[in-house]
Motif scaffolding. Sequence first.
Motif, PDB file in Angstrom:
ATOM      1  N   ASP A  19      67.759 -92.948 -14.697  1.00  0.00           N
ATOM      2  CA  ASP A  19      68.892 -93.844 -14.483  1.00  0.00           C
ATOM      3  C   ASP A  19      68.581 -95.038 -13.583  1.00  0.00           C
ATOM      4  O   ASP A  19      69.490 -95.784 -13.221  1.00  0.00           O
ATOM      5  CB  ASP A  19      70.098 -93.074 -13.937  1.00  0.00           C
ATOM      6  N   ALA A  20      67.324 -95.241 -13.247  1.00  0.00           N
ATOM      7  CA  ALA A  20      66.949 -96.416 -12.458  1.00  0.00           C
ATOM      8  C   ALA A  20      67.068 -97.655 -13.346  1.00  0.00           C
ATOM      9  O   ALA A  20      66.449 -97.714 -14.407  1.00  0.00           O
ATOM     10  CB  ALA A  20      65.528 -96.271 -11.923  1.00  0.00           C
ATOM     11  N   PRO A  21      67.877 -98.620 -12.929  1.00  0.00           N
ATOM     12  CA  PRO A  21      68.040 -99.817 -13.768  1.00  0.00           C
ATOM     13  C   PRO A  21      66.718-100.544 -13.960  1.00  0.00           C
ATOM     14  O   PRO A  21      65.883-100.594 -13.065  1.00  0.00           O
ATOM     15  CB  PRO A  21      69.011-100.685 -12.971  1.00  0.00           C
ATOM     16  N   ILE A  22      66.546-101.094 -15.151  1.00  0.00           N
ATOM     17  CA  ILE A  22      65.372-101.899 -15.451  1.00  0.00           C
ATOM     18  C   ILE A  22      65.862-103.232 -15.997  1.00  0.00           C
ATOM     19  O   ILE A  22      66.900-103.292 -16.663  1.00  0.00           O
ATOM     20  CB  ILE A  22      64.437-101.205 -16.461  1.00  0.00           C
ATOM     21  N   SER A  23      65.155-104.276 -15.689  1.00  0.00           N
ATOM     22  CA  SER A  23      65.477-105.592 -16.226  1.00  0.00           C
ATOM     23  C   SER A  23      64.211-106.426 -16.203  1.00  0.00           C
ATOM     24  O   SER A  23      63.773-106.894 -15.158  1.00  0.00           O
ATOM     25  CB  SER A  23      66.575-106.273 -15.405  1.00  0.00           C
ATOM     26  N   SER A  24      63.617-106.554 -17.373  1.00  0.00           N
ATOM     27  CA  SER A  24      62.414-107.375 -17.520  1.00  0.00           C
ATOM     28  C   SER A  24      62.548-108.161 -18.812  1.00  0.00           C
ATOM     29  O   SER A  24      63.468-107.923 -19.598  1.00  0.00           O
ATOM     30  CB  SER A  24      61.161-106.486 -17.559  1.00  0.00           C
ATOM     31  N   SER A  25      61.639-109.074 -19.045  1.00  0.00           N
ATOM     32  CA  SER A  25      61.710-109.848 -20.291  1.00  0.00           C
ATOM     33  C   SER A  25      61.484-108.944 -21.498  1.00  0.00           C
ATOM     34  O   SER A  25      62.076-109.152 -22.553  1.00  0.00           O
ATOM     35  CB  SER A  25      60.699-110.992 -20.268  1.00  0.00           C
ATOM     36  N   ALA A  26      60.668-107.928 -21.357  1.00  0.00           N
ATOM     37  CA  ALA A  26      60.405-107.000 -22.465  1.00  0.00           C
ATOM     38  C   ALA A  26      61.542-105.995 -22.649  1.00  0.00           C
ATOM     39  O   ALA A  26      61.867-105.624 -23.777  1.00  0.00           O
ATOM     40  CB  ALA A  26      59.095-106.263 -22.223  1.00  0.00           C
ATOM     41  N   PHE A  27      62.125-105.558 -21.539  1.00  0.00           N
ATOM     42  CA  PHE A  27      63.164-104.526 -21.587  1.00  0.00           C
ATOM     43  C   PHE A  27      64.330-104.938 -20.692  1.00  0.00           C
ATOM     44  O   PHE A  27      64.349-104.624 -19.500  1.00  0.00           O
ATOM     45  CB  PHE A  27      62.610-103.172 -21.138  1.00  0.00           C
ATOM     46  N   PRO A  28      65.320-105.649 -21.245  1.00  0.00           N
ATOM     47  CA  PRO A  28      66.451-106.088 -20.432  1.00  0.00           C
ATOM     48  C   PRO A  28      67.278-104.940 -19.846  1.00  0.00           C
ATOM     49  O   PRO A  28      67.996-105.138 -18.875  1.00  0.00           O
ATOM     50  CB  PRO A  28      67.293-106.918 -21.400  1.00  0.00           C
ATOM     51  N   SER A  29      67.183-103.759 -20.454  1.00  0.00           N
ATOM     52  CA  SER A  29      67.923-102.599 -19.940  1.00  0.00           C
ATOM     53  C   SER A  29      67.222-101.321 -20.378  1.00  0.00           C
ATOM     54  O   SER A  29      66.285-101.345 -21.178  1.00  0.00           O
ATOM     55  CB  SER A  29      69.367-102.599 -20.446  1.00  0.00           C
ATOM     56  N   ASN A  30      67.709-100.197 -19.891  1.00  0.00           N
ATOM     57  CA  ASN A  30      67.157 -98.901 -20.292  1.00  0.00           C
ATOM     58  C   ASN A  30      67.377 -98.609 -21.771  1.00  0.00           C
ATOM     59  O   ASN A  30      66.654 -97.812 -22.360  1.00  0.00           O
ATOM     60  CB  ASN A  30      67.741 -97.785 -19.419  1.00  0.00           C
ATOM     61  N   TRP A  31      68.374 -99.260 -22.368  1.00  0.00           N
ATOM     62  CA  TRP A  31      68.592 -99.071 -23.812  1.00  0.00           C
ATOM     63  C   TRP A  31      67.394 -99.576 -24.605  1.00  0.00           C
ATOM     64  O   TRP A  31      66.907 -98.895 -25.518  1.00  0.00           O
ATOM     65  CB  TRP A  31      69.880 -99.765 -24.254  1.00  0.00           C
ATOM     66  N   LEU A  33      64.350-100.062 -23.455  1.00  0.00           N
ATOM     67  CA  LEU A  33      63.176 -99.265 -23.101  1.00  0.00           C
ATOM     68  C   LEU A  33      63.165 -97.949 -23.861  1.00  0.00           C
ATOM     69  O   LEU A  33      62.142 -97.561 -24.443  1.00  0.00           O
ATOM     70  CB  LEU A  33      63.145 -99.007 -21.593  1.00  0.00           C
ATOM     71  N   SER A  34      64.279 -97.256 -23.902  1.00  0.00           N
ATOM     72  CA  SER A  34      64.323 -95.962 -24.609  1.00  0.00           C
ATOM     73  C   SER A  34      64.112 -96.154 -26.108  1.00  0.00           C
ATOM     74  O   SER A  34      63.435 -95.349 -26.750  1.00  0.00           O
ATOM     75  CB  SER A  34      65.630 -95.228 -24.318  1.00  0.00           C
ATOM     76  N   SER A  35      64.674 -97.223 -26.651  1.00  0.00           N
ATOM     77  CA  SER A  35      64.469 -97.502 -28.077  1.00  0.00           C
ATOM     78  C   SER A  35      63.015 -97.827 -28.377  1.00  0.00           C
ATOM     79  O   SER A  35      62.471 -97.407 -29.407  1.00  0.00           O
ATOM     80  CB  SER A  35      65.364 -98.664 -28.519  1.00  0.00           C
ATOM     81  N   ALA A  36      62.367 -98.567 -27.475  1.00  0.00           N
ATOM     82  CA  ALA A  36      60.949 -98.898 -27.658  1.00  0.00           C
ATOM     83  C   ALA A  36      60.084 -97.642 -27.594  1.00  0.00           C
ATOM     84  O   ALA A  36      59.117 -97.516 -28.353  1.00  0.00           O
ATOM     85  CB  ALA A  36      60.500 -99.910 -26.604  1.00  0.00           C
ATOM     86  N   ARG A  37      60.419 -96.719 -26.706  1.00  0.00           N
ATOM     87  CA  ARG A  37      59.669 -95.453 -26.635  1.00  0.00           C
ATOM     88  C   ARG A  37      59.753 -94.721 -27.970  1.00  0.00           C
ATOM     89  O   ARG A  37      58.748 -94.246 -28.504  1.00  0.00           O
ATOM     90  CB  ARG A  37      60.214 -94.565 -25.520  1.00  0.00           C
ATOM     91  N   ALA A  38      60.963 -94.605 -28.492  1.00  0.00           N
ATOM     92  CA  ALA A  38      61.141 -93.913 -29.774  1.00  0.00           C
ATOM     93  C   ALA A  38      60.418 -94.663 -30.888  1.00  0.00           C
ATOM     94  O   ALA A  38      59.731 -94.058 -31.721  1.00  0.00           O
ATOM     95  CB  ALA A  38      62.625 -93.770 -30.085  1.00  0.00           C
ATOM     96  N   GLY A  39      60.546 -95.968 -30.905  1.00  0.00           N
ATOM     97  CA  GLY A  39      59.901 -96.772 -31.939  1.00  0.00           C
ATOM     98  C   GLY A  39      58.388 -96.662 -31.910  1.00  0.00           C
ATOM     99  O   GLY A  39      57.738 -96.629 -32.969  1.00  0.00           O
ATOM    100  N   ALA A  40      57.806 -96.594 -30.733  1.00  0.00           N
ATOM    101  CA  ALA A  40      56.347 -96.462 -30.624  1.00  0.00           C
ATOM    102  C   ALA A  40      55.867 -95.156 -31.245  1.00  0.00           C
ATOM    103  O   ALA A  40      54.837 -95.124 -31.936  1.00  0.00           O
ATOM    104  CB  ALA A  40      55.916 -96.542 -29.161  1.00  0.00           C
ATOM    105  N   VAL A  41      56.609 -94.085 -31.045  1.00  0.00           N
ATOM    106  CA  VAL A  41      56.226 -92.794 -31.629  1.00  0.00           C
ATOM    107  C   VAL A  41      56.413 -92.824 -33.145  1.00  0.00           C
ATOM    108  O   VAL A  41      55.568 -92.318 -33.897  1.00  0.00           O
ATOM    109  CB  VAL A  41      57.010 -91.635 -30.975  1.00  0.00           C
TER     110      VAL A  41
END
Length: 98
Positions: A19-31, A33-41
């Motif tokens: 639940d630590a907030p993330i905000s970067s150009s690649a991952f504006p939110s945890n949504w 980031l989590s979608s990218a993790r699933a997509g990579a697999v």
Amino acid sequence: LRAARYSGYEITVEGHTDDAPISSSAFPSNWELSSARAGAVVHFFIDHGIPPRKLRAAGYADTFPRVPNHNAQGNPIPENQAKNRRVVIKLEKVESAD
């Protein structure tokens, strides 16, 4: 997962975060980031011969933690946060239309 015994299954790959907030150009939110993790697999599975029609990717951000991210005083629990940053692979038997 390519074996004949899994031919009647669909594969859902779930991405999760702590639940630590993330905000970067690649991952504006945890949504994202989590979608990218699933997509990579999912891409890994496709690259290794799993038919794309059998695959689904879902990002859940921090909505389904395995363990609490914080203690009763509200302090982060780093070990638990690490456990919540994960990918879950679910197999679902698909009923035949025959």
